[in-house]
Write a protein that holds these residues in place. Structure first.
Motif, PDB file in Angstrom:
ATOM      1  N   ASN A 166      16.273  44.204  85.029  1.00 22.90           N
ATOM      2  CA  ASN A 166      15.575  44.738  85.615  1.00 22.90           C
ATOM      3  C   ASN A 166      15.046  46.572  85.067  1.00 22.90           C
ATOM      4  O   ASN A 166      15.125  47.751  85.167  1.00 22.90           O
ATOM      5  CB  ASN A 166      16.209  45.950  87.051  1.00 22.90           C
ATOM      6  CG  ASN A 166      16.390  44.802  88.203  1.00 22.90           C
ATOM      7  OD1 ASN A 166      15.523  44.104  88.223  1.00 22.90           O
ATOM      8  ND2 ASN A 166      17.454  45.530  89.081  1.00 22.90           N
ATOM      9  N   ARG A 167      15.391  46.035  83.276  1.00 22.53           N
ATOM     10  CA  ARG A 167      15.210  46.948  82.099  1.00 22.53           C
ATOM     11  C   ARG A 167      14.206  46.762  81.640  1.00 22.53           C
ATOM     12  O   ARG A 167      14.059  45.323  80.919  1.00 22.53           O
ATOM     13  CB  ARG A 167      16.343  47.274  81.505  1.00 22.53           C
ATOM     14  CG  ARG A 167      15.846  48.295  80.406  1.00 22.53           C
ATOM     15  CD  ARG A 167      17.872  48.171  79.664  1.00 22.53           C
ATOM     16  NE  ARG A 167      17.254  48.698  78.406  1.00 22.53           N
ATOM     17  CZ  ARG A 167      18.574  48.729  77.165  1.00 22.53           C
ATOM     18  NH1 ARG A 167      19.037  47.913  77.288  1.00 22.53           N
ATOM     19  NH2 ARG A 167      18.241  49.488  76.206  1.00 22.53           N
ATOM     20  N   PRO A 168      13.055  47.713  81.517  1.00 26.56           N
ATOM     21  CA  PRO A 168      12.564  47.115  80.750  1.00 26.56           C
ATOM     22  C   PRO A 168      12.651  46.339  78.856  1.00 26.56           C
ATOM     23  O   PRO A 168      13.252  47.467  78.388  1.00 26.56           O
ATOM     24  CB  PRO A 168      10.972  48.042  80.869  1.00 26.56           C
ATOM     25  CG  PRO A 168      11.753  47.918  81.779  1.00 26.56           C
ATOM     26  CD  PRO A 168      12.404  48.671  82.054  1.00 26.56           C
ATOM     27  N   LEU A 169      12.299  45.700  78.090  1.00 27.47           N
ATOM     28  CA  LEU A 169      12.674  45.850  76.795  1.00 27.47           C
ATOM     29  C   LEU A 169      11.560  45.441  75.774  1.00 27.47           C
ATOM     30  O   LEU A 169      10.488  44.787  76.170  1.00 27.47           O
ATOM     31  CB  LEU A 169      13.789  43.887  76.741  1.00 27.47           C
ATOM     32  CG  LEU A 169      14.925  44.625  76.718  1.00 27.47           C
ATOM     33  CD1 LEU A 169      15.455  43.606  77.190  1.00 27.47           C
ATOM     34  CD2 LEU A 169      15.894  45.468  76.914  1.00 27.47           C
ATOM     35  N   THR A 170      11.675  46.224  74.743  1.00 23.28           N
ATOM     36  CA  THR A 170      10.504  45.758  73.819  1.00 23.28           C
ATOM     37  C   THR A 170      10.727  45.168  72.923  1.00 23.28           C
ATOM     38  O   THR A 170      11.389  43.957  73.052  1.00 23.28           O
ATOM     39  CB  THR A 170      10.671  46.914  72.746  1.00 23.28           C
ATOM     40  OG1 THR A 170      11.258  47.233  71.994  1.00 23.28           O
ATOM     41  CG2 THR A 170      10.091  48.353  73.741  1.00 23.28           C
ATOM     42  N   ARG A 171       9.054  44.114  71.892  1.00 17.91           N
ATOM     43  CA  ARG A 171       9.177  43.528  71.833  1.00 17.91           C
ATOM     44  C   ARG A 171      10.497  42.999  70.384  1.00 17.91           C
ATOM     45  O   ARG A 171      10.786  42.002  70.016  1.00 17.91           O
ATOM     46  CB  ARG A 171       7.971  42.583  71.536  1.00 17.91           C
ATOM     47  CG  ARG A 171       7.033  41.701  72.813  1.00 17.91           C
ATOM     48  CD  ARG A 171       5.337  42.168  72.066  1.00 17.91           C
ATOM     49  NE  ARG A 171       5.108  41.223  72.994  1.00 17.91           N
ATOM     50  CZ  ARG A 171       4.381  42.198  74.312  1.00 17.91           C
ATOM     51  NH1 ARG A 171       4.206  43.822  74.015  1.00 17.91           N
ATOM     52  NH2 ARG A 171       3.275  41.582  75.019  1.00 17.91           N
ATOM     53  N   MET A 172       9.899  44.775  69.514  1.00 18.29           N
ATOM     54  CA  MET A 172      11.343  44.542  69.103  1.00 18.29           C
ATOM     55  C   MET A 172      12.616  44.478  69.202  1.00 18.29           C
ATOM     56  O   MET A 172      13.253  43.142  68.437  1.00 18.29           O
ATOM     57  CB  MET A 172      10.714  45.979  67.818  1.00 18.29           C
ATOM     58  CG  MET A 172      11.786  46.075  66.920  1.00 18.29           C
ATOM     59  SD  MET A 172      11.747  45.151  65.652  1.00 18.29           S
ATOM     60  CE  MET A 172       9.727  46.399  64.528  1.00 18.29           C
ATOM     61  N   GLN A 173      12.746  45.496  70.375  1.00 15.52           N
ATOM     62  CA  GLN A 173      13.837  44.886  70.390  1.00 15.52           C
ATOM     63  C   GLN A 173      14.515  43.743  70.957  1.00 15.52           C
ATOM     64  O   GLN A 173      15.747  42.516  70.502  1.00 15.52           O
ATOM     65  CB  GLN A 173      14.858  45.377  72.088  1.00 15.52           C
ATOM     66  CG  GLN A 173      14.793  46.820  71.998  1.00 15.52           C
ATOM     67  CD  GLN A 173      14.908  47.442  72.842  1.00 15.52           C
ATOM     68  OE1 GLN A 173      13.446  48.010  73.732  1.00 15.52           O
ATOM     69  NE2 GLN A 173      15.751  48.261  73.419  1.00 15.52           N
ATOM     70  N   LEU A 174      13.851  42.457  71.579  1.00 12.20           N
ATOM     71  CA  LEU A 174      13.789  40.955  71.777  1.00 12.20           C
ATOM     72  C   LEU A 174      13.800  40.384  70.606  1.00 12.20           C
ATOM     73  O   LEU A 174      14.857  39.744  70.878  1.00 12.20           O
ATOM     74  CB  LEU A 174      12.754  40.816  72.542  1.00 12.20           C
ATOM     75  CG  LEU A 174      12.796  40.906  74.094  1.00 12.20           C
ATOM     76  CD1 LEU A 174      11.712  41.084  74.769  1.00 12.20           C
ATOM     77  CD2 LEU A 174      14.555  40.876  74.706  1.00 12.20           C
ATOM     78  N   SER A 175      13.198  40.599  69.270  1.00 12.55           N
ATOM     79  CA  SER A 175      13.512  40.281  68.580  1.00 12.55           C
ATOM     80  C   SER A 175      14.126  40.416  67.260  1.00 12.55           C
ATOM     81  O   SER A 175      15.109  39.415  66.872  1.00 12.55           O
ATOM     82  CB  SER A 175      12.171  40.926  67.061  1.00 12.55           C
ATOM     83  OG  SER A 175      11.194  40.435  68.111  1.00 12.55           O
ATOM     84  N   GLU A 176      15.525  41.588  67.416  1.00  8.99           N
ATOM     85  CA  GLU A 176      16.026  42.183  66.983  1.00  8.99           C
ATOM     86  C   GLU A 176      17.658  41.076  67.116  1.00  8.99           C
ATOM     87  O   GLU A 176      17.993  40.534  66.573  1.00  8.99           O
ATOM     88  CB  GLU A 176      16.659  43.452  67.126  1.00  8.99           C
ATOM     89  CG  GLU A 176      14.979  44.597  66.284  1.00  8.99           C
ATOM     90  CD  GLU A 176      15.750  45.900  66.059  1.00  8.99           C
ATOM     91  OE1 GLU A 176      16.182  46.109  67.194  1.00  8.99           O
ATOM     92  OE2 GLU A 176      15.809  46.534  65.168  1.00  8.99           O
ATOM     93  N   HIS A 177      17.161  41.581  68.739  1.00  6.61           N
ATOM     94  CA  HIS A 177      18.612  39.542  69.283  1.00  6.61           C
ATOM     95  C   HIS A 177      18.649  38.913  69.215  1.00  6.61           C
ATOM     96  O   HIS A 177      19.451  38.214  69.683  1.00  6.61           O
ATOM     97  CB  HIS A 177      18.195  40.596  70.330  1.00  6.61           C
ATOM     98  CG  HIS A 177      18.991  42.260  70.838  1.00  6.61           C
ATOM     99  ND1 HIS A 177      20.518  42.158  70.440  1.00  6.61           N
ATOM    100  CD2 HIS A 177      18.823  43.815  70.864  1.00  6.61           C
ATOM    101  CE1 HIS A 177      20.678  43.791  70.739  1.00  6.61           C
ATOM    102  NE2 HIS A 177      19.312  44.107  70.488  1.00  6.61           N
ATOM    103  N   ILE A 178      17.927  38.316  68.822  1.00  5.74           N
ATOM    104  CA  ILE A 178      17.291  36.438  69.155  1.00  5.74           C
ATOM    105  C   ILE A 178      17.231  36.587  68.061  1.00  5.74           C
ATOM    106  O   ILE A 178      18.112  35.113  67.483  1.00  5.74           O
ATOM    107  CB  ILE A 178      15.629  36.603  69.743  1.00  5.74           C
ATOM    108  CG1 ILE A 178      15.798  36.850  71.086  1.00  5.74           C
ATOM    109  CG2 ILE A 178      15.652  34.758  68.991  1.00  5.74           C
ATOM    110  CD1 ILE A 178      16.700  36.398  71.859  1.00  5.74           C
TER     111      ILE A 178
END
Length: 224
Positions: A166-178
């Motif tokens: 239920n929380r939007p995540l940016t593509r940058m946030q997702l990239s950093e965590h993956i």
């Protein structure tokens, strides 16, 4: 998920790093409070594992400072100190858990998973997602008894979105965590889009996946 291990005993730090890497976490190491501060200023972390007995600063002071830099991180204190007042002070300063040394690495992982579930509002490691069952422990996405067959990166991406439901995540946030820390030169939002496309393709072969939403101009989120 991204983890910072702050531990001056190098052998123990490397052992934790090796175990958590095999469990699918991304890890950075800091052997002093100074190194920890530099790491925290460079990027966000999901977990910070903190030894109180650092050579250049008391660990409780590091915790107090870290909470100002990495506000969203979860903190687990790792220490041989047995005093009740140290535990109470650490928890009062914002630590999420306290694990006395020596400890089992399996117990550490279990506590990390419990904190993640608690913060994301999940009751256990089995999550119903539409017509699918997501098992966060054995890293499978099932439709009935059939494994959908997500790759490691695809499951990493799905589980991170799920833990932030239920929380939007940016593509940058997702990239950093993956993939860990990325420079602007290395960053390419297409990496995430391709994996999301593959997740949708594999899952919609069995049932609708409209719980996985694209937020135009931002990134993605899972609606539950």
């Amino acid at each position: 998920m991204k983890v910072l291990i702050i531990e001056d005993e190098r052998g123990m730090a490397l052992e934790m790093e090796d175990f958590l890497l095999k469990a699918g976490y991304l890890c950075d190491l800091a052997f002093t409070a100074r190194q920890a501060r530099q790491q925290m200023e460079q990027g966000p972390y999901d977990f910070i594992l903190l030894d109180l007995g650092l050579p250049d600063m008391d660990g409780l002071m590091v915790l107090e400072e870290a909470k100002k830099i990495c506000r969203e991180a979860s903190y687990i204190i790792l220490t041989a100190r047995g005093k009740l007042e140290d535990r109470i002070k650490g928890l009062d300063l914002g630590a999420d858990d306290y694990l006395p040394k020596p400890f089992s690495l399996l117990e550490l992982q279990s506590r990390m998973q419990a904190i993640s579930r608690r913060k994301s509002g999940l009751k256990d490691n089995l999550v119903l997602l539409g017509d699918f069952t997501i098992n966060l422990s054995n890293r499978t996405a099932l439709y009935g008894n059939t494994d959908v067959g997500l790759s490691k990166k695809e499951f990493d991406l799905l589980s991170y979105l799920l833990l932030n439901k239920n929380r939007p995540l940016t593509r940058m946030q997702l990239s950093e965590h993956i993939w860990g820390g990325l420079s602007d030169d290395d960053y390419d939002s297409n990496y995430i889009d391709v994996h999301i496309k593959n997740i949708r393709k594999k899952m919609t072969a069995y049932a609708p996946a409209d719980w996985l939403q694209t937020i135009r101009g931002i990134g993605y989120k899972i609606n539950l």
